[in-house]
Design an enzyme around this catalytic site. Sequence first.
Site, PDB file in Angstrom:
ATOM      1  N   ASP A 121       0.869  -1.340  -0.248  1.00 29.44           N
ATOM      2  CA  ASP A 121      -0.257   0.282   0.258  1.00 29.44           C
ATOM      3  C   ASP A 121       0.756   1.501  -0.166  1.00 29.44           C
ATOM      4  OD1 ASP A 121       0.617  -0.369   2.562  1.00 29.44           O
ATOM      5  OD2 ASP A 121      -0.435   1.119   3.180  1.00 29.44           O
ATOM      6  N   GLU A 188       0.320  -0.732   6.234  1.00 30.87           N
ATOM      7  CA  GLU A 188       1.022  -0.733   6.379  1.00 30.87           C
ATOM      8  C   GLU A 188       1.243   1.191   6.814  1.00 30.87           C
ATOM      9  OE1 GLU A 188       5.060   1.113   8.194  1.00 30.87           O
ATOM     10  OE2 GLU A 188       3.668   1.456   6.112  1.00 30.87           O
TER      11      GLU A 188
END
Length: 485
Positions: A121, A188
Amino acid sequence: MKKIAIIIGIALLALFVYLVYNTLTLASKQLTGLSPAPEMPLHDSISQHLTQAIQFRTVSYGDPTMMDSIQFEHFIDFVENTYPLVHKTLKQERVNSFALLYTWPGKDTALLPALLMGHYDVVPIIQGTEKMWAHKPFDGTVADGYVYGRGSLDDKSTVIGLLEAVEHLLKQNVQPERTIYLAFGHDEEASGKLGGKQIAELLEQRKLRFEYVMDEGGTIKIDGVAGITKPIALIGVAEKGYTTLELTSVGEGGHSSMPPPQTSIGMLAEAIDRLQKNPFPAKLGGAVGYMMDYLVPEMSFGSKLVMANQWLLNPLIIKTFSNTNAGNAMLRTTIAPTIIQAGVKDNVLPIESTAKINFRILPGDSVAGIVSYVNRTIANEKVKVRSLQESDTDPSVISDTATFGFRLIHHTINRCFPEVIVAPFLVLGGTDSRHFSNVCDHIYRFMPIRLNDEDLKRIHGTNERTSVTDFKNMVRFYAELIKGN
């Protein structure tokens, strides 16, 4: 008087001799005599794979409902199609829908496995900054020897680099000695609670223990530090904790033409000013002490003389570190006011004013200790302090350097980048690795890519990019690391 002068002179000479002795007897902790890692016949298509990965807008937001799940599904499909041997040989699991866990069985099941991590991400592009990019942030453009785009540094390069390395090794019929796990989180940048944390809890439920974990974190800093001209590979052995506190002051409302002696905004501003004028104390031990043990022997004599004699020159060393924002952040828990909210009209006194203060917590401190410190420093009962708790994380423990994992990473760095110095490091931000402390005692954070101070600003910033050469070297590093297991 003459005798006193002689005694003082002898004492100063003895002190100087002692300082020089401490300096000259420092032993280097760098590895020598290693054979360089062999070159890898890597095709230019690997940079195209990073380009393609960037084109999937796998953006994390604080609000998980804003997630575009279709982009994440497409990224997973891309990975499966691009790395067929990985998906044929390794066991793949999807954790909480989008996090990815791979298991590569090793030859010796008696050895504890290793866990290599990354996240796919990325953070959003700040609205209005798109035009500041040299190339569109989600095009993955290759220009002037660089791959541009969001995630080219943080952290699709790690994910794609690991997959490229494993695919390459599988083509060579390589099987590691110990079992290798790959863990790729999908949130994250939003604390990792739905991705990395869920993977960690799954591994804990399976009662697995790991020899070491390696995640993103430190890099190869090519502009060095004071006293050292060589590039420095920084291996994170710990990371700072995280908390955000909300400060709220309540005052009298009314018309701005008749203000009280102190408004709610003034009260809040005073509280913030007290915090910034009373920073947390600086500390030279812990992870910073580890780093100095590795770096000081490599410094020029003058710098080494100062750094090798902390017992006498501690204030000077702290002052030297504190001259830069990054150096200061390594020594203390930091205080950063980030959001202030108050008022709706310029002639109306706001009753309530709030501020959010972000703290990055040094190992040895704690979230609870931060709250207590803030209340004592502000010393105003009219300013209420509340922990938001959403992303509270105490600092990690400090991983030892006398372990198989650290030695392997150190060894691999020196074989792939023989010109660099290696040192432990305190990671100032947060990584998904903090969720894995229940399954491993030896957690390290290193990304094999060369960056200078200007490059570091590109992470979460504008014109994020990775050089094609550096990306190839990343793949080579990961392949050598895996073979070393």
